[in-house]
Write an enzyme that holds these catalytic residues in place. Structure first.
Site, PDB file in Angstrom:
ATOM      1  N   ARG A  19       0.831  -1.193   0.000  1.00  0.00           N
ATOM      2  CA  ARG A  19       0.000   0.000   0.000  1.00  0.00           C
ATOM      3  C   ARG A  19       0.874   1.255   0.000  1.00  0.00           C
ATOM      4  O   ARG A  19       1.962   1.283   0.608  1.00  0.00           O
ATOM      5  CB  ARG A  19      -0.875  -0.009   1.252  1.00  0.00           C
ATOM      6  CG  ARG A  19      -1.848   1.151   1.423  1.00  0.00           C
ATOM      7  CD  ARG A  19      -2.929   1.120   0.402  1.00  0.00           C
ATOM      8  NE  ARG A  19      -4.117   1.885   0.844  1.00  0.00           N
ATOM      9  CZ  ARG A  19      -5.008   2.379  -0.004  1.00  0.00           C
ATOM     10  NH1 ARG A  19      -4.855   2.215  -1.306  1.00  0.00           N
ATOM     11  NH2 ARG A  19      -6.062   3.039   0.459  1.00  0.00           N
ATOM     12  N   THR A  79      -9.475   0.548  -9.723  1.00  0.00           N
ATOM     13  CA  THR A  79      -8.623  -0.541  -9.243  1.00  0.00           C
ATOM     14  C   THR A  79      -8.731  -1.703 -10.234  1.00  0.00           C
ATOM     15  O   THR A  79      -9.570  -1.697 -11.121  1.00  0.00           O
ATOM     16  CB  THR A  79      -9.021  -1.004  -7.822  1.00  0.00           C
ATOM     17  OG1 THR A  79      -8.940   0.108  -6.941  1.00  0.00           O
ATOM     18  CG2 THR A  79      -8.139  -2.100  -7.271  1.00  0.00           C
TER      19      THR A  79
END
Length: 615
Positions: free
Chosen positions: A131, A430
């Protein structure tokens, strides 16, 4: 407690990536002259005849390995890696790199993601947290306008340097190959270098995504030059080439990830974030961010244990915080364990699904953030005892008034805790890929640049967009909120790459894009497959609804048409929305037959491929 281990990039460099003598003796340039940049090839869409897109095949069945993604080119590249003897981790990295070329508005080296890996030989499931992180100089009030004392408008914050987190995608690929793979990053980037050079066929989805971002892309000169050449949208059927990205990937292949995190690329990223370049007359404020070269050089992936719950005798593994995906999917399934949804009563089954996710989302929003900064009660959220207490608050015959309160962590009976529900700013873009290899290893990998088009800012001369992940933080610096901005923190995510085992063997691999609807998409697919008896292709194609502890339950038009009457007696009111998710799944049956099932229609349809087709 979730165990984590930091993996510095310097400890993960593979000899084959940076050995210049090896490359000169037969590496990237010598072995694959076709990837040399054509000097006359312009970026963007070309109306000249190009290589046709490979045929899309949403579902395939067979043996020997499987790859699914939203893109035919990417799935084909991943399958070729398996064909040549690579394993699931190798194929996942190659597929992800290709998605960065063909899905540049959803993924790429300017973003981050979560990688879940199953090793069939050891039975171990491991995850990589790649992340993005907040820069060291970013303060908790970064999204507050100093002139007004109120949060910046979301639309303005997105398209700015302020929204850009330190990217983790390349570090994730390096970690995955070092820990689980058999190939070098150099080799796994070759197909994408070639793909970016020769281009891919523009489809309706790519054109529509460009059109939706046309106004803001036009505000940034490097983005406009690449994606709106001549000020025009790409034409469906034309060939889109990205020589700048090919050059960037080649540089990384030759020099290793230091080229990105410690070299000239890092300098260019930091310069753009700190001083966004806009076109003359631009109307976006394009706020400056604070990423420095030190932030990029210091980026580290985290290897950690997965989340784990048992559901109907299956072992479900997912991504632990900083993602909220694993805990919220797990809690939703644990709540559903208290009931027996069946296809005989679809109204009640779907009512219970909507209620379980609403209650799990209340707990997600109250308790989940980056565990390096917040004491996340992961063990409690995944416990069956906690889920039983949450199920106690659900009426099997009537919808709860939303939003519902989160559960008390020490709950007995149906106790809840006081907590304010907060706005969710996570966007619907995404991408996801799933892989299973011939040895039974599996990867579920979800990666992103957040908003469709990310921050809207392309690094000049580099061919990739930067993410806007930091807008996943809460904008208001409330100390009771686990997802406020803090220096070095990872914003909470809903990405939910999931691997399901049965008796120690991989059974299902799945995930989806969709912002916070990722969680509900994964839960609904598992409900469809495990409880409602659908095949995996049926479970993926079935119409969807999403309840995330909001007053409105959003549903696709086909879901409303098919189930509104069944849900009405429960008081479940549905509000129409567009497509929810775009899943990529694989099922492996007890005899080893693999079903690679992608979306037949959502996001233009995905591609599921197997190495040795059945029959």
């Amino acid at each position: 407690m979730v165990d984590t281990a930091v993996r510095p990039r310097s400890a993960l460099r593979r000899a084959g990536i940076i050995a210049a003598t090896a490359l000169a003796a037969g590496g990237l340039v010598a072995a694959a002259p076709a990837v040399a940049l054509p000097s006359a090839a312009p970026p963007g869409a070309s109306t000249t005849a190009g290589r046709p897109a490979p045929p899309a095949l949403a579902t395939s069945t067979g043996y020997g390995g499987a790859v699914t993604s939203v893109d035919a080119e990417a799935s084909r590249i991943g399958l070729e890696v398996l064909r040549k003897g690579g394993n699931a981790a190798d194929a996942a990295v190659a597929t992800a790199a290709a998605l960065g070329v063909t899905e540049p508005y959803s993924a790429g080296i300017g973003g981050g993601g979560y990688f879940v890996h199953f090793d069939a030989a050891t039975g171990e499931v491991t995850t990589i947290d790649g992340r993005e992180t907040a820069p060291a100089a970013m303060e908790s009030d970064a999204f507050i306008d100093p002139a007004t004392g109120t949060p910046y408008a979301f639309a303005n914050a997105v398209s700015s340097g302020l929204s850009v987190g330190v990217p983790g995608t390349l570090a994730t690929w390096e970690t995955a190959l070092d820990e689980f793979g058999t190939e070098s990053l150099k080799e796994m980037l070759k197909p994408s270098i070639l793909l970016a050079t020769r281009g891919f066929a523009v489809d309706e989805t790519f054109r529509a995504q460009t059109a939706a971002n046309e106004a803001r892309f036009a505000q940034f000169p490097a983005t406009a030059e690449l994606f709106l050449p001549g000020g025009e949208l790409p034409v469906v059927g034309s060939t889109f080439r990205n020589p700048d990205l090919a050059k960037t990937l080649r540089e990384i292949a030759l020099e290793g990830t230091d080229a990105f995190y410690d070299g000239a690329i890092a300098d260019e990223i930091a310069a753009l974030v700190q001083d966004p370049v806009t076109t003359e007359g631009a109307t976006l404020p394009a706020y400056p961010g604070s990423i420095t070269t030190a932030d990029l050089a210091g980026y580290e992936t985290l290897m950690q244990d997965p989340t784990h719950v048992e559901y109907r005798g299956l072992d479900v593994y997912g991504m632990a915080p900083s993602s909220s995906g694993g805990t919220t999917v797990g809690e939703s399934l644990n709540i559903l364990e208290n009931f027996e949804p069946t296809a005989d009563d679809p109204g009640q089954a779907l009512h219970l699904y909507l209620e379980s996710t609403a209650h799990a989302f209340a707990d997600r929003n109250a308790y989940v953030g980056d565990p390096a900064f917040v004491d996340v009660p992961t063990e409690t959220l995944l416990s069956q005892e906690f889920a039983d207490a949450r199920a106690c608050a659900i009426d099997p015959g009537a919808a709860s008034v939303k939003p519902v309160a989160p559960g008390a962590l020490d709950a007995t009976g149906c106790a809840t805790a006081a907590s304010a529900e907060r706005a969710d700013t996570e966007n619907i873009s995404t991408t996801h890929l799933s892989v299973v290899d011939r040895w039974g290893d599996a990867v579920a990998y979800t990666l992103t640049i957040e908003q469709t088009g990310g921050s809207g800012m392309t690094v000049p001369g580099r061919g990739f967009l930067l993410n806007n992940e930091l807008t996943d933080f809460s904008f208001v610096p409330n100390p009771d909120d686990p997802n406020i901005v803090e220096p070095g923190k990872r914003p909470r995510s809903s990405m939910s790459p999931t691997i399901v085992l049965e008796d120690g063997d991989v059974r299902y691999v799945l995930g989806s894009p969709g912002g916070s609807t990722i969680i509900t998409t994964v839960v609904q697919i598992l409900l469809n497959r495990i409880d409602l008896g659908m095949t995996m292709p049926e479970a993926v194609a079935a119409p969807r609804a999403t309840q995330r502890n909001t007053a409105a339950t959003l549903a696709e038009a086909d879901f409303i048409a098919e189930y509104a009457d069944d849900l009405a007696p429960y008081g479940q009111a549905l509000s129409p929305t567009g497509e929810i998710g775009a899943a990529a799944t694989i099922e492996v049956d007890a005899d080893g037959l693999m079903t690679a099932a992608a979306e037949p229609e959502r996001r233009g349809g995905g591609t599921g491929l197997v190495l040795e087709p059945a029959g």
